[in-house]
Motif scaffolding. Structure first.
Motif, PDB file in Angstrom:
ATOM      1  N   LYS A 240       0.831  -1.207   0.000  1.00  0.00           N
ATOM      2  CA  LYS A 240       0.000   0.000   0.000  1.00  0.00           C
ATOM      3  C   LYS A 240       0.868   1.260   0.000  1.00  0.00           C
ATOM      4  CE  LYS A 240      -3.557  -0.183   2.662  1.00  0.00           C
ATOM      5  NZ  LYS A 240      -4.406  -0.190   3.894  1.00  0.00           N
ATOM      6  N   THR A 241       1.921   1.246   0.806  1.00  0.00           N
ATOM      7  CA  THR A 241       2.833   2.396   0.852  1.00  0.00           C
ATOM      8  C   THR A 241       3.526   2.599  -0.488  1.00  0.00           C
ATOM      9  OG1 THR A 241       3.242   2.101   3.220  1.00  0.00           O
ATOM     10  CG2 THR A 241       4.887   3.346   1.976  1.00  0.00           C
ATOM     11  N   GLN A 242       3.999   1.506  -1.088  1.00  0.00           N
ATOM     12  CA  GLN A 242       4.695   1.608  -2.369  1.00  0.00           C
ATOM     13  C   GLN A 242       3.765   2.073  -3.489  1.00  0.00           C
ATOM     14  OE1 GLN A 242       7.944   1.454  -2.795  1.00  0.00           O
ATOM     15  NE2 GLN A 242       8.176   1.052  -0.598  1.00  0.00           N
ATOM     16  N   ARG A 243       2.499   1.668  -3.431  1.00  0.00           N
ATOM     17  CA  ARG A 243       1.538   2.166  -4.428  1.00  0.00           C
ATOM     18  C   ARG A 243       1.356   3.673  -4.295  1.00  0.00           C
ATOM     19  NH1 ARG A 243      -1.147  -2.921  -4.056  1.00  0.00           N
ATOM     20  NH2 ARG A 243      -2.213  -2.296  -2.148  1.00  0.00           N
ATOM     21  N   SER A 244       1.319   4.154  -3.061  1.00  0.00           N
ATOM     22  CA  SER A 244       1.161   5.597  -2.838  1.00  0.00           C
ATOM     23  C   SER A 244       2.353   6.372  -3.391  1.00  0.00           C
ATOM     24  CB  SER A 244       1.006   5.881  -1.336  1.00  0.00           C
ATOM     25  OG  SER A 244      -0.168   5.293  -0.829  1.00  0.00           O
ATOM     26  N   ILE A 245       3.558   5.853  -3.162  1.00  0.00           N
ATOM     27  CA  ILE A 245       4.764   6.503  -3.690  1.00  0.00           C
ATOM     28  C   ILE A 245       4.741   6.483  -5.214  1.00  0.00           C
ATOM     29  CG2 ILE A 245       7.279   6.365  -3.837  1.00  0.00           C
ATOM     30  CD1 ILE A 245       7.219   5.145  -1.003  1.00  0.00           C
ATOM     31  N   ASP A 247       2.145   6.336  -7.212  1.00  0.00           N
ATOM     32  CA  ASP A 247       1.126   7.246  -7.731  1.00  0.00           C
ATOM     33  C   ASP A 247       1.590   8.696  -7.660  1.00  0.00           C
ATOM     34  OD1 ASP A 247      -0.443   5.058  -8.219  1.00  0.00           O
ATOM     35  OD2 ASP A 247      -1.726   5.315  -6.454  1.00  0.00           O
ATOM     36  N   LEU A 248       2.391   9.024  -6.657  1.00  0.00           N
ATOM     37  CA  LEU A 248       2.939  10.375  -6.550  1.00  0.00           C
ATOM     38  C   LEU A 248       3.915  10.645  -7.694  1.00  0.00           C
ATOM     39  CD1 LEU A 248       3.227  13.012  -4.948  1.00  0.00           C
ATOM     40  CD2 LEU A 248       5.019  11.896  -3.599  1.00  0.00           C
TER      41      LEU A 248
END
Length: 260
Positions: A240-245, A247-248
């Motif tokens: 989940k954290t890596q997806r957020s990074i 997407d940024l």
């Protein structure tokens, strides 16, 4: 002797052996049953108790002390009728049970798995694992588009065709020096139908290896000659954290189509 029917009536193999030994002699002591069946005496007590609960044997006190006596074989029919009643009760209660069970939500636990891969075959397995993505989701990838330099091109073609066949989607981030590879070396339908590519300048975000993010998996592959290796980390929060990074970074990149 038809032991199968006895098994279907709910008797275990050991209970059948004990029951048949009593059928031949009507009564036995625990010691005698143990000697005949080969079941140790302590365990024999437990099986006798089970047969007693089924209404097939009983304890009596005789000249040899406490012994086990078999009931008439007609009691097997009584046992069958009891099983039928139980099944009927289950049939009546099952719909409500299923309804209640479906309302119970399982406790979601973190998955903490780390898998290590090495060599060409190892990286091919990592790439193929990406096909397990939920079709309703979009995979996310950073890539240097160099797989064909180290991995069998036929395998890469097969993977790309399978990705298209399954109608999977992938958001891809790469650097600006990979235009020629994208245009000339990717399977056409894979490039045009399955990939949405964003370009980000090396000065802002330098990509040196392949990273895959899908389901609850964060995977990274090193594509260096003589040092082909990769690691998959399966953990919901890490993914989940890596997806957020991702997407940024995706949001500040430019669409590949705008750069053609």
């Amino acid at each position: 002797m038809d032991k199968i029917t006895l098994y279907k009536l709910g008797l275990t193999k050991q209970e059948v052996d004990i029951y048949l030994s009593l059928l031949e002699n009507e009564t036995h002591t625990i010691k005698e049953i143990s000697q005949i069946t080969g079941i140790n005496r302590t365990t024999t007590y437990r099986y006798i108790q089970s047969l007693e609960n089924k209404g097939l044997v009983k304890w009596i006190v005789g000249t040899r002390g406490k012994i086990v006596q078999i009931f008439p074989v007609d009691n097997l029919e009584t046992l069958l009728n009891s099983l039928k009643r139980n099944i009927k009760e289950i049939e009546i209660g099952l719909p409500e049970l299923l309804k209640n069970l479906k309302q119970i939500q399982p406790v979601k636990r973190y998955q903490n798995q780390v898998r290590y891969y090495e060599g060409v075959e190892g990286l091919q397995q990592m790439i193929w694992n990406n096909l397990s993505i939920n079709p309703k989701e979009t995979s996310r990838s950073y890539t240097v588009f160099r797989r064909r330099e180290f991995i069998n091109p036929k395998f890469e073609d097969e993977f790309e065709k399978e990705w298209v066949r399954r109608r999977l989607k992938d958001h891809v981030i790469t650097n600006e020096d990979r235009f020629e590879y994208i245009n000339k070396r990717l399977v056409g339908a894979y490039r045009t139908e399955s990939l949405d590519i964003h370009i980000i300048p090396k000065k802002k975000y330098y990509i040196t290896n392949d990273i895959l993010i899908y389901n609850d998996v964060f995977a990274i592959m090193s594509l260096e000659k003589g040092n082909l290796l990769g690691v998959e980390i399966e953990n919901e929060e890490i993914a989940k954290t890596q997806r957020s990074i991702f997407d940024l970074v995706w949001s500040i990149g430019s669409s590949y189509k705008k750069n053609e």
